[in-house]
Scaffold this active site. Sequence first.
Site, PDB file in Angstrom:
ATOM      1  N   ARG A  68      -5.023 -18.416   2.625  1.00 39.94           N
ATOM      2  CA  ARG A  68      -6.295 -18.098   1.964  1.00 39.94           C
ATOM      3  C   ARG A  68      -6.602 -19.141   0.904  1.00 39.94           C
ATOM      4  O   ARG A  68      -5.699 -19.583   0.196  1.00 39.94           O
ATOM      5  CB  ARG A  68      -6.216 -16.730   1.288  1.00 39.94           C
ATOM      6  CG  ARG A  68      -6.309 -15.587   2.251  1.00 39.94           C
ATOM      7  CD  ARG A  68      -6.196 -14.264   1.510  1.00 39.94           C
ATOM      8  NE  ARG A  68      -5.095 -13.495   2.009  1.00 39.94           N
ATOM      9  CZ  ARG A  68      -4.435 -12.578   1.314  1.00 39.94           C
ATOM     10  NH1 ARG A  68      -4.763 -12.319   0.069  1.00 39.94           N
ATOM     11  NH2 ARG A  68      -3.455 -11.919   1.863  1.00 39.94           N
ATOM     12  N   ARG A  92       0.928   3.591   1.416  1.00 43.28           N
ATOM     13  CA  ARG A  92       0.361   2.438   0.714  1.00 43.28           C
ATOM     14  C   ARG A  92      -1.054   2.168   1.217  1.00 43.28           C
ATOM     15  O   ARG A  92      -1.285   2.039   2.410  1.00 43.28           O
ATOM     16  CB  ARG A  92       1.222   1.199   0.956  1.00 43.28           C
ATOM     17  CG  ARG A  92       0.738   0.037   0.141  1.00 43.28           C
ATOM     18  CD  ARG A  92       0.858  -1.280   0.845  1.00 43.28           C
ATOM     19  NE  ARG A  92       0.073  -2.251   0.131  1.00 43.28           N
ATOM     20  CZ  ARG A  92      -0.513  -3.277   0.711  1.00 43.28           C
ATOM     21  NH1 ARG A  92      -0.398  -3.465   1.997  1.00 43.28           N
ATOM     22  NH2 ARG A  92      -1.221  -4.120  -0.006  1.00 43.28           N
TER      23      ARG A  92
END
Length: 398
Positions: free
Chosen positions: A238, A90
């Site tokens: 975030r 990944r």
Amino acid sequence: MKILVVNAGSSSLKYQLFDMDTGSVLAKGNCERIGIDGMITHKCPGREDFHATPAFPDHRAAIGYVLGLLTDPERGVIADVGEIAAVGHRFAHGGEKLKASTVLGEKEIAYLESIVGINPLHGPPAISGLKACREVMPDIPHVGVFDTSYYSGLEEYAYLYPIPYELYEKYRVRKYGFHGTSHRYVAGRAAELLGNPGAKIITCHLGNGSSITATVNGRAVDTSMGFTPQDGVPMGTRSGAVDPTVVTYLMKEEHLTAEETEKLLNSKSGLLGISGVSSDCRDIREAAAAGNRRAQLAMKMLVQSVKKIIGSFYAVMDGADALVFTAGIGENDRELRSEVCSGLSALGIEIDETVNATCPRGAVAELTRKGARVRTFVIPTNEEYMIALDTQSLSKSK
Ligand code: AMP
């Protein structure tokens, strides 16, 4: 065919071994504290979990240990490492050149190394993990699957930022999009459920990191994340989208360096920053239920932001056939799904609240209220399986 899927972080290495003939997971686990001391959790279905604290000075040591466990006469699930036909890796970022899953050779690795500037957090550990696996398993294909590649077909007007064009040319500053492997998987599943490969689908991957993607005919046409995974809806820590001038203003007023500002927006903002309670949605829900106003506010901001992006993607696609919820919050938080879908009847989105409240966790569920134009689903994501599928098809075609 057996495929190993690896997801290497700076001090961790997650892995899953798939038997692609049955689609089942033979073993999975997580090596942690790599470069510090070392810790592993290893799981095989039907057996007790295995925990140990071997020394992991680097990723190579960790992957070597994992292969030892997978072939261990007592705990193992395969007789020999040679049974692993290929490894899928990944990668969060494939830059502008790696537009699809690819067998990784020296040329691709050199390209991945050349773009660590725009992928400083995920790039270096993923490359270390890849190199370690190639050293230990040199004779099989190593396939890179990139979160960004699902967005490689975005139109230029969808991926550019309205800043001087020369800055895009000089620095490749543009929207790349992230979580693409998850969106590709759940959008594909939704298209299957609809029996319509050309469907217009809005997928909401809402977890610790969150993004929303618009897919038409199996291709992403827009997404909420941008140059980095910082854009879009508020996330665990975030901020998601903010007026860029807020950033420069705060830098000036608080005398922050670029690094300090990034830390503020990456690690101290979002649901944590607003609620002051936690980045974890479960904690925030608990605090909100106990009357904590800022926890309630954080959840309201998340809902408002998700709704706005759903509305904008509906406009971009000229309608939608399906809305999909996935990832930790999307799959588990019934209240959030209900709040997001309420007041969207003008778009044809209406859910059956009883089904929403009672659908079992971890399974595909259809929430659509009878007669609603848009079909709404919960579809558990499975990025690792998607990586394994890509790895299988590329290593077969080798
Ligand atoms: P992920 O990044 O996909 O693992 O998702 C992590 C997020 O999912 C965290 O904010 C968790 O609080 C949230 N989550 C997991 N289970 C639940 C649940 N039962 N209810 C609400 N949120 C949950």
